[in-house]
Each structure stands twice: as structure tokens, then as C-alpha cells.
Design an enzyme around this catalytic site. Structure first.
Site, short mmCIF file in Angstrom:
data_model
loop_
_atom_site.label_atom_id
_atom_site.label_comp_id
_atom_site.label_asym_id
_atom_site.label_seq_id
_atom_site.Cartn_x
_atom_site.Cartn_y
_atom_site.Cartn_z
N PRO A 40 0.81 -1.22 0.00
CA PRO A 40 0.00 0.00 0.00
C PRO A 40 0.85 1.27 0.00
O PRO A 40 1.93 1.29 0.59
CB PRO A 40 -0.83 -0.11 1.29
CG PRO A 40 -0.23 -1.20 2.09
CD PRO A 40 0.66 -2.02 1.21
N ASP A 41 0.37 2.32 -0.69
CA ASP A 41 1.07 3.61 -0.60
C ASP A 41 0.62 4.30 0.69
O ASP A 41 -0.06 3.69 1.52
CB ASP A 41 0.82 4.47 -1.85
CG ASP A 41 -0.65 4.82 -2.06
OD1 ASP A 41 -1.45 4.61 -1.14
OD2 ASP A 41 -0.99 5.33 -3.15
N PHE A 42 1.01 5.55 0.89
CA PHE A 42 0.62 6.24 2.12
C PHE A 42 -0.80 6.78 2.03
O PHE A 42 -1.55 6.71 2.98
CB PHE A 42 1.57 7.42 2.38
CG PHE A 42 2.79 7.04 3.18
CD1 PHE A 42 2.99 5.75 3.61
CD2 PHE A 42 3.75 7.99 3.52
CE1 PHE A 42 4.11 5.40 4.35
CE2 PHE A 42 4.87 7.67 4.26
CZ PHE A 42 5.05 6.37 4.67
N ARG A 43 -1.12 7.33 0.86
CA ARG A 43 -2.27 8.23 0.87
C ARG A 43 -3.50 7.78 0.11
O ARG A 43 -4.52 8.45 0.17
CB ARG A 43 -1.83 9.62 0.35
CG ARG A 43 -0.90 10.30 1.33
CD ARG A 43 -0.41 11.64 0.85
NE ARG A 43 0.51 12.22 1.82
CZ ARG A 43 1.80 11.94 1.88
NH1 ARG A 43 2.35 11.12 1.02
NH2 ARG A 43 2.56 12.50 2.81
N ASN A 115 11.00 4.83 -2.25
CA ASN A 115 10.52 3.57 -1.69
C ASN A 115 11.60 2.88 -0.88
O ASN A 115 12.78 2.95 -1.17
CB ASN A 115 10.01 2.66 -2.80
CG ASN A 115 8.77 3.23 -3.45
OD1 ASN A 115 8.16 4.15 -2.89
ND2 ASN A 115 8.39 2.72 -4.61
N ASP A 117 11.04 -0.40 -0.04
CA ASP A 117 10.71 -1.83 -0.14
C ASP A 117 11.80 -2.64 -0.84
O ASP A 117 11.75 -3.87 -0.86
CB ASP A 117 9.36 -2.02 -0.84
CG ASP A 117 9.29 -1.33 -2.19
OD1 ASP A 117 10.28 -1.39 -2.95
OD2 ASP A 117 8.25 -0.73 -2.51
N HIS A 134 15.09 7.78 0.71
CA HIS A 134 14.61 7.63 2.09
C HIS A 134 15.22 6.39 2.76
O HIS A 134 14.61 5.79 3.64
CB HIS A 134 13.07 7.59 2.12
CG HIS A 134 12.47 8.90 1.66
ND1 HIS A 134 11.15 9.06 1.31
CD2 HIS A 134 13.03 10.13 1.49
CE1 HIS A 134 10.93 10.32 0.96
NE2 HIS A 134 12.05 10.98 1.05
#
Ligand code: CNA
Length: 264
Positions: A40-43, A115, A117, A134
Site C-alpha cells: 500500500p502507498d501512504f495516501r 521507496n 521496499d 529515504h
């Protein structure tokens, strides 16, 4: 309706032509790149990380990635990390492979990704082509004394629901992903200064462009460099430059169309 379809098709054609022409493509990516892999993304309302955090009873959704909150209550982050540790549950999708293909055709200058991941690495893109703006799960360190920790040991602890502690000072250890309140890696700033000037095309894919300083990158390429946006919605400053190409829709549909146009 007919006119809209023609315009949309022309946009894909235009973007494909730009990709064929270019030899130094700067790609910037966000969580939307990995939603087709099931992360899932954040928003995105209903399925984003922040919508799935209710069980943790966080004071505010971003707390799970806030270094001050982590120091007082690390368990929510470790539970999240257990699910999303690279290579455990999720695999790259066709959009990751599309970026790898840019590299295989000697067109990729760099992939800047927000990302964490690690799916870009699983496509075997060389580290030299990657900027994990990040941070990533490939290393870990103590949040107190900064000592490096063995990532395999940290991973094993997290997968066993055990909090990993520093062998030097007993501080909390976490994978080196950047939390709110922490600095971005130096590599990000060094290449953010150098790469925009070298780029002859920018592709921005799957990001809301709401997190800074990453989002700035889209505006750092010179005005004569075409920018292609691949995203469900139009974000950031896209649309303000005459030469911007905006491809709204599902990322996988769009990369399939581009690959068909390019004949890859
Ligand atoms: P975001 O703010 O959640 O934005 C994602 C964007 O992608 C939105 O504009 C969505 O509309 C769009 N999008 C999502 N899925 C699709 C799709 N299938 N097709 C087209 N568009 C789509 O995420 P950002 O990356 O912009 O935010 C930055 C944060 C999110 C960074 O700090 C990341 O570390 C963090 N994050 C990373 C992951 C990951 O590593 N996979 C997951 C969740 C959050």
C-alpha cells in the site's frame, strides 16, 4: 469522447518517442510504483498505509515513521517492517521491470526512489544507478550510538517479533530507512545537485510529490528537458511547463502502452 481518446493516445506516443530519443533518463519514483506489487502507498484512501494503522492506536498516522515516537514505542514500526521486509512477501511488478528495461537499453541515468521496499534491487539494477532517497532495508544501525548492526540479525529478530538491540550500547536498532526527523543520505544530496543537469528526460512515476526535499527534483531539471508524469493524478508542478507530458491512469496500463509503442 473520441477527441479525448485521440489526445490520450497521442500523449503515449509522444512519451514513447521521447523515451526512444533520450539516453540519460532521470526517473523519480514513489509508493505508487509498488502498489501493483501489493504494497500500500501512504495516501490512497481506503488502502493506504495510514488507513491501515488504526490497530496500532497511534497518536497520529505519521508517528509510525517518526524517530521520537519510535524511541518511545518501537513495536508498531517493527510490526509494519515484518510485513514489508524486502524479498519476504512482495516482488517487483511490470513498472519496476520497465525501469530495468530503460537501463538495459542504456537509457537510465539514475533512479531516485522514495521507496524503502527494495524492489528496485530485486530487478538487479546496479547500485550505482540507484538512489534510495529515504534509505533502505539493506543496512541497519543503532538509533542511539549509531553503530552499524548486522542486517541479517536485525531481520531475523524482526521476523521473530523480537526488538533488536545494539550489541555496543543496548540502544534500539532499526534498518537505515529515513524517519521523519532524520537526515536523508548524503548520496541523495550529491546526486540531486549533479544529475538534473545531465538528464535529457525526466520520468516521474507513482508519487504525490508531497514529501520534500525529494519532490524538488522534478523542478531541478532545466526548462528544456521534457518531463513525463505517470500517475493516477496530476501532482506537483506538472502541467506548468509547456513540454510536460502527463499520463494519468494506472501505472501498469501506462507502462504496457509505452512498451507497446516502443516495441519492447
Ligand atoms: P504517496 O504520497 O502515497 O503517493 C502515491 C501516489 O501514487 C499517489 O499520487 C497515488 O495516486 C499514486 N498511485 C498509487 N498507486 C497507483 C497506481 N497503481 N497507478 C497510478 N498511480 C498510483 O507516496 P509517495 O511515495 O509520494 O510519498 C512519499 C513517502 C511514501 C516516502 O517517504 C516513502 O518512503 C513512503 N512509502 C513507501 C512505500 C514503499 O516503499 N513501497 C510504501 C508506502 C509509503
Amino acid at each position: 469522447m473520441f477527441m479525448t481518446r485521440i489526445l490520450i493516445r497521442n500523449c503515449h506516443q509522444k512519451a514513447a518517442k521521447e523515451i526512444e530519443r533520450a539516453s540519460n533518463i532521470l526517473v523519480m519514483a514513489g509508493a505508487g510504483l509498488s502498489t501493483p506489487s501489493g504494497i500500500p502507498d501512504f495516501r490512497t484512501p481506503g488502502s493506504g498505509v495510514y488507513d491501515n494503522l488504526k490497530k496500532f492506536n497511534l497518536p497520529y498516522p505519521e508517528a509510525i515513521f517518526d524517530i521520537r515516537y519510535f524511541r518511545s514505542k518501537p513495536e508498531p514500526f517493527y510490526e509494519w517492517a515484518k510485513e514489508f521486509f524486502p524479498g519476504v512477501n512482495y516482488q517487483p511488478n511490470d513498472a519496476h521491470w520497465f525501469i530495468k528495461r530503460l537501463h538495459d537499453h542504456q537509457k537510465l541515468l539514475r533512479l531516485f526512489t522514495q521507496n524503502i521496499d527494495g524492489l528496485e534491487r530485486i530487478t538487479d539494477l546496479p547500485d550505482e544507478k540507484l538512489v534510495f532517497a529515504h534509505g533502505s532495508f539493506s543496512t541497519a544501525s543503532c538509533t542511539f550510538c549509531g553503530s552499524n548492526a548486522d542486517i541479517d540479525t536485525v531481520k531475523a529478530s524482526i521476523l521473530k517479533d523480537e526488538v533488536p538491540y545494539c550489541t555496543q550500547c543496548s540502544g534500539l536498532v532499526k534498518p537505515d530507512i529515513v524517519f521523519f526527523g532524520e537526515n536523508l543520505p548524503i548520496r541523495f544530496f550529491t546526486l540531486q545537485d549533479a544529475d538534473p543537469e545531465l538528464a535529457d528526460l525526466l520520468i516521474c512515476i507513482g508519487t504525490s510529490l508531497e514529501v520534500y526535499p525529494f519532490a524538488n527534483l522534478a523542478d531541478l531539471v532545466p526548462d528544456n528537458v521534457v518531463r513525463v508524469l505517470i500517475n493516477r493524478d496530476t501532482v506537483g508542478s506538472f502541467g506548468r511547463r509547456k513540454s510536460d507530458i502527463i499520463l494519468n491512469g494506472d501505472i501498469i496500463d501506462i507502462v504496457h502502452k509505452l512498451e507497446k509503442e516502443i516495441n519492447w
